[in-house]
Enzyme design. Structure first.
Site, PDB file in Angstrom:
ATOM      1  N   CYS A  26      51.050  37.524  20.781  1.00 26.08           N
ATOM      2  CA  CYS A  26      51.956  37.797  19.658  1.00 26.08           C
ATOM      3  C   CYS A  26      52.991  36.682  19.509  1.00 26.08           C
ATOM      4  O   CYS A  26      53.578  36.517  18.451  1.00 26.08           O
ATOM      5  CB  CYS A  26      52.628  39.146  19.864  1.00 26.08           C
ATOM      6  SG  CYS A  26      53.457  39.274  21.455  1.00 26.08           S
ATOM      7  N   LYS A  30      47.871  55.050  26.612  1.00 27.35           N
ATOM      8  CA  LYS A  30      46.598  54.787  25.928  1.00 27.35           C
ATOM      9  C   LYS A  30      46.384  53.282  25.793  1.00 27.35           C
ATOM     10  O   LYS A  30      47.077  52.618  25.031  1.00 27.35           O
ATOM     11  CB  LYS A  30      46.593  55.407  24.528  1.00 27.35           C
ATOM     12  CG  LYS A  30      45.215  55.270  23.892  1.00 27.35           C
ATOM     13  CD  LYS A  30      45.235  55.453  22.397  1.00 27.35           C
ATOM     14  CE  LYS A  30      44.845  54.247  21.614  1.00 27.35           C
ATOM     15  NZ  LYS A  30      43.667  53.506  22.036  1.00 27.35           N
ATOM     16  N   GLU A  79      49.719  37.352   9.502  1.00 31.50           N
ATOM     17  CA  GLU A  79      49.348  37.157  10.907  1.00 31.50           C
ATOM     18  C   GLU A  79      47.825  37.067  11.037  1.00 31.50           C
ATOM     19  O   GLU A  79      47.113  37.969  10.610  1.00 31.50           O
ATOM     20  CB  GLU A  79      49.864  38.308  11.764  1.00 31.50           C
ATOM     21  CG  GLU A  79      49.650  38.057  13.244  1.00 31.50           C
ATOM     22  CD  GLU A  79      50.003  39.241  14.137  1.00 31.50           C
ATOM     23  OE1 GLU A  79      49.626  40.365  13.800  1.00 31.50           O
ATOM     24  OE2 GLU A  79      50.647  39.004  15.174  1.00 31.50           O
ATOM     25  N   GLU A  87      56.790  47.253  19.089  1.00 32.52           N
ATOM     26  CA  GLU A  87      56.636  45.805  19.307  1.00 32.52           C
ATOM     27  C   GLU A  87      55.443  45.385  18.470  1.00 32.52           C
ATOM     28  O   GLU A  87      54.305  45.731  18.807  1.00 32.52           O
ATOM     29  CB  GLU A  87      56.378  45.507  20.788  1.00 32.52           C
ATOM     30  CG  GLU A  87      57.478  45.966  21.738  1.00 32.52           C
ATOM     31  CD  GLU A  87      58.760  45.171  21.587  1.00 32.52           C
ATOM     32  OE1 GLU A  87      58.726  44.114  20.937  1.00 32.52           O
ATOM     33  OE2 GLU A  87      59.782  45.621  22.106  1.00 32.52           O
TER      34      GLU A  87
HETATM   35  P1  NAD Z   1      46.492  47.769  16.714  1.00 33.53           P
HETATM   36  O1  NAD Z   1      47.744  48.120  15.994  1.00 33.53           O
HETATM   37  O2  NAD Z   1      45.212  47.842  15.987  1.00 33.53           O
HETATM   38  O3  NAD Z   1      46.288  48.701  17.995  1.00 33.53           O
HETATM   39  C1  NAD Z   1      47.277  48.821  18.997  1.00 33.53           C
HETATM   40  C2  NAD Z   1      47.091  50.147  19.697  1.00 33.53           C
HETATM   41  O4  NAD Z   1      47.381  51.193  18.786  1.00 33.53           O
HETATM   42  C3  NAD Z   1      45.669  50.394  20.188  1.00 33.53           C
HETATM   43  O5  NAD Z   1      45.718  51.068  21.427  1.00 33.53           O
HETATM   44  C4  NAD Z   1      45.097  51.296  19.110  1.00 33.53           C
HETATM   45  O6  NAD Z   1      44.039  52.101  19.549  1.00 33.53           O
HETATM   46  C5  NAD Z   1      46.320  52.122  18.748  1.00 33.53           C
HETATM   47  N1  NAD Z   1      46.279  52.746  17.427  1.00 33.53           N
HETATM   48  C6  NAD Z   1      45.527  52.406  16.354  1.00 33.53           C
HETATM   49  N2  NAD Z   1      45.775  53.244  15.330  1.00 33.53           N
HETATM   50  C7  NAD Z   1      46.710  54.119  15.751  1.00 33.53           C
HETATM   51  C8  NAD Z   1      47.392  55.206  15.138  1.00 33.53           C
HETATM   52  N3  NAD Z   1      47.141  55.586  13.880  1.00 33.53           N
HETATM   53  N4  NAD Z   1      48.325  55.852  15.856  1.00 33.53           N
HETATM   54  C9  NAD Z   1      48.631  55.470  17.124  1.00 33.53           C
HETATM   55  N5  NAD Z   1      47.991  54.474  17.755  1.00 33.53           N
HETATM   56  C10 NAD Z   1      47.049  53.795  17.079  1.00 33.53           C
HETATM   57  O7  NAD Z   1      46.736  46.331  17.333  1.00 33.53           O
HETATM   58  P2  NAD Z   1      45.688  45.420  18.103  1.00 33.53           P
HETATM   59  O8  NAD Z   1      44.747  44.855  17.104  1.00 33.53           O
HETATM   60  O9  NAD Z   1      45.187  46.166  19.280  1.00 33.53           O
HETATM   61  O10 NAD Z   1      46.654  44.266  18.662  1.00 33.53           O
HETATM   62  C11 NAD Z   1      47.010  43.136  17.931  1.00 33.53           C
HETATM   63  C12 NAD Z   1      48.400  43.290  17.353  1.00 33.53           C
HETATM   64  O11 NAD Z   1      49.338  43.566  18.378  1.00 33.53           O
HETATM   65  C13 NAD Z   1      48.884  42.006  16.690  1.00 33.53           C
HETATM   66  O12 NAD Z   1      49.500  42.334  15.469  1.00 33.53           O
HETATM   67  C14 NAD Z   1      49.920  41.475  17.677  1.00 33.53           C
HETATM   68  O13 NAD Z   1      50.922  40.672  17.115  1.00 33.53           O
HETATM   69  C15 NAD Z   1      50.493  42.739  18.209  1.00 33.53           C
HETATM   70  N6  NAD Z   1      51.162  42.509  19.484  1.00 33.53           N
HETATM   71  C16 NAD Z   1      52.521  42.547  19.512  1.00 33.53           C
HETATM   72  C17 NAD Z   1      53.197  42.300  20.700  1.00 33.53           C
HETATM   73  C18 NAD Z   1      54.706  42.340  20.774  1.00 33.53           C
HETATM   74  O14 NAD Z   1      55.223  42.377  21.871  1.00 33.53           O
HETATM   75  N7  NAD Z   1      55.408  42.343  19.662  1.00 33.53           N
HETATM   76  C19 NAD Z   1      52.467  42.015  21.858  1.00 33.53           C
HETATM   77  C20 NAD Z   1      51.081  41.968  21.781  1.00 33.53           C
HETATM   78  C21 NAD Z   1      50.429  42.222  20.594  1.00 33.53           C
END
Ligand code: NAD
Length: 481
Positions: free
Chosen positions: A282, A173, A385, A248
């Site tokens: 990130c 997804k 963050e 992650e």
């Molecule tokens: P997010 O947590 O809002 O969404 C990430 C994914 O999870 C999306 O596909 C979203 O649709 C899905 N999602 C949302 N709610 C969900 C639920 N209840 N159950 C399962 N899936 C769900 O994050 P974002 O805003 O898309 O991305 C930004 C975040 O990602 C930042 O916090 C960033 O630090 C983190 N990030 C971490 C890494 C790493 O490697 N540690 C890499 C890139 C981004």
């Protein structure tokens, strides 16, 4: 208007609900395509397809699986320019960045794991003349792969490639905010002849599709990249079902500059670490700690370099900073710039939405590089963050003090050190609680090394052998001799 589709059982299909979500180009604020508003029924269909594909794919010899992944990599490479443009429009990042970083890395991810499985070793333990133990590493079944919007194809392929290379089937997804390149990857997989059901892509909202993947009883393994709050939700559902999970999550990464650093490099790389991809990586260094005697000079030089970054239409050549990915993220960045003022910070540059960069981008979400001083390490701007082009610079007096600052957040994803003192580099690297520590460099990535975070930056590791282990089940066979 272009309607994207799920990729299920080898076909591009419409959502069962018949409903679509708007997909917005953040550089214009205009809807430019429609993404399936998937739900649990689409996830069920994808899981059925993945379940049917599993017996055949898991028994497919590694060499043949490897060849399939190589074909996918070739397909991405062939469509590199088209994918880079799609990613630029979907995400708002400069086209040059998508072309040089994001899409080439997706090619590398597939090639890396396609070849890694050809060199995988197995373990044997001899028990004092009594028995021979060997470890079979078997695919775990159907994997749920959920990714965020900041590096859309790069991060999704970082999960898909090891999952299917090791013989699993998958339901992936992408973020609903940036679905386009995952849709194009589906087309590439069809062109590459990947057997139906090996990879399925279901689009839609996290609360519907992501939650259905996490909760699906037939999905044994969940690899999630996203925010810490969402990660907690995923863990809450998956842990009592005894799924194997890798999370992650977010970061608030320290970038530590000692006075003996090579300042030219420390300044230019710290600016890159703060603002690459509009600060939406990130691993970005959003808390810059500078040793007191170098502080004033560093701040002046940092501001001078950051002030020269060219904010503009992401499709134009020579642009360093594009648009923020969405209105919601743009509002969040603006909120934290205002909070910095309320907390007593001094904004040296940026700090408010940018005026329109050109006529085409009049409705876009542009926020300039923002540099703040005068805030203590404990204030909210330095603890939470932001995930945008906002950086705070803080002075320190000695090593112990800065290690304390670096470790004093809920996060522990990455850290960067700038010093020419070798002993100090090793000493500080050992004491900073982060999954990755870069010394005199930033974002230098070797795909073989473990990648992941400590504390609330996540659990589990991706990359190289760690990923091959994560996506397989080690079975010990003990044979009496
Ligand atoms: P997010 O947590 O809002 O969404 C990430 C994914 O999870 C999306 O596909 C979203 O649709 C899905 N999602 C949302 N709610 C969900 C639920 N209840 N159950 C399962 N899936 C769900 O994050 P974002 O805003 O898309 O991305 C930004 C975040 O990602 C930042 O916090 C960033 O630090 C983190 N990030 C971490 C890494 C790493 O490697 N540690 C890499 C890139 C981004």
């Amino acid at each position: 208007m272009l309607k994207l589709a799920h990729y299920i059982n080898g076909h591009l299909v419409a959502p069962l609900s018949g409903q679509y979500l708007d997909n917005v180009d953040p550089s214009t604020g205009q809807v430019y395509s429609l993404v399936p508003d998937g739900d649990a029924r689409d996830v069920d269909a994808a899981v059925d397809a993945a379940e049917k594909a599993f017996p055949g794919w898991s028994k497919t010899p590694a060499e043949a699986r490897s060849a399939h992944l190589m074909k996918i990599a070739d397909g991405i490479e062939r469509r590199l320019e088209e994918l880079a443009r799609a990613e630029c429009v979907d995400n708002g990042k400069p086209l040059a960045m998508a072309r040089s970083l994001d899409i080439p890395r997706a090619v590398k991810n597939f090639r890396f794991f396609a070849t890694a499985i050809l060199h995988a070793r197995s373990e044997t333990h001899v028990t004092d003349g009594l028995a021979l133990n060997y470890t079979l590493r078997q695919p775990r079944g159907i994997c749920g792969l959920i990714s965020p919007w900041n590096l859309p194809l790069y991060l999704l392929s970082w999960k898909i490639a090891p999952a299917i290379a090791t013989g699993n089937t998958a339901v992936a997804k992408p973020s609903e905010v940036t679905p386009m390149t995952a849709y194009m990857l589906s087309e590439i997989c069809i062109e590459a002849g990947l057997p139906p059901g090996v990879l399925n892509v279901v689009h839609g909202l996290g609360a519907k599709v992501g939650a259905a993947i996490t909760a699906h009883p037939k999905i044994t393994t969940v690899s999630f990249t996203g925010g810490t709050v969402t990660g907690r939700e995923v863990a809450r559902t998956a842990a009592p079902m005894f799924k194997k999970i890798a999370l992650e999550l977010g970061g608030k990464n320290p970038n530590i500059v000692f006075a003996d650093a090579d300042m030219d490099k420390a300044v230019s790389e710290s600016v890159r670490a703060a603002f690459a991809n509009q600060g939406q990586i990130c691993l970005c260094g959003s808390r810059v700690f500078v040793e007191r005697q170098a502080y004033d000079t560093f701040v002046d030089r940092f501001v001078a370099v950051a002030g020269k970054l060219r904010l503009g239409d992401p499709l134009e050549a020579g642009v360093d900073q594009g648009a923020i990915v969405s209105k919601a993220q743009f509002d969040k960045v603006n909120y934290y710039a205002n909070l910095a003022r309320e907390e007593g910070g001094k904004i040296l540059i940026g700090g408010a939405p940018a005026p329109a960069v050109n006529e085409r981008c009049r409705g876009g979400y542009f926020f300039p590089p923002t540099v703040i001083t005068g805030l203590g390490p404990q204030c909210r701007v330095n603890q939470e963050e932001i995930f945008g082009p906002v950086v705070s610079i803080i002075p320190f007096y000695d090593e112990a003090e800065v290690i304390g600052y670096a470790n004093d957040t809920a996060y522990g994803l990455s850290a960067t050190l700038w010093t020419q003192n070798l002993q100090r580099a090793h000493r500080v690297a050992e004491r900073v609680n982060s999954g990755t520590v870069w010394v005199n460099c930033w974002l230098l990535r070797d795909l073989r090394v473990p990648f992941g975070g400590m504390k609330q930056s996540g659990v589990g590791r991706e990359g190289g052998d760690e990923a091959l282990r994560f996506f397989t089940e080690p079975k010990n066979v003990c044979v009496a001799i």
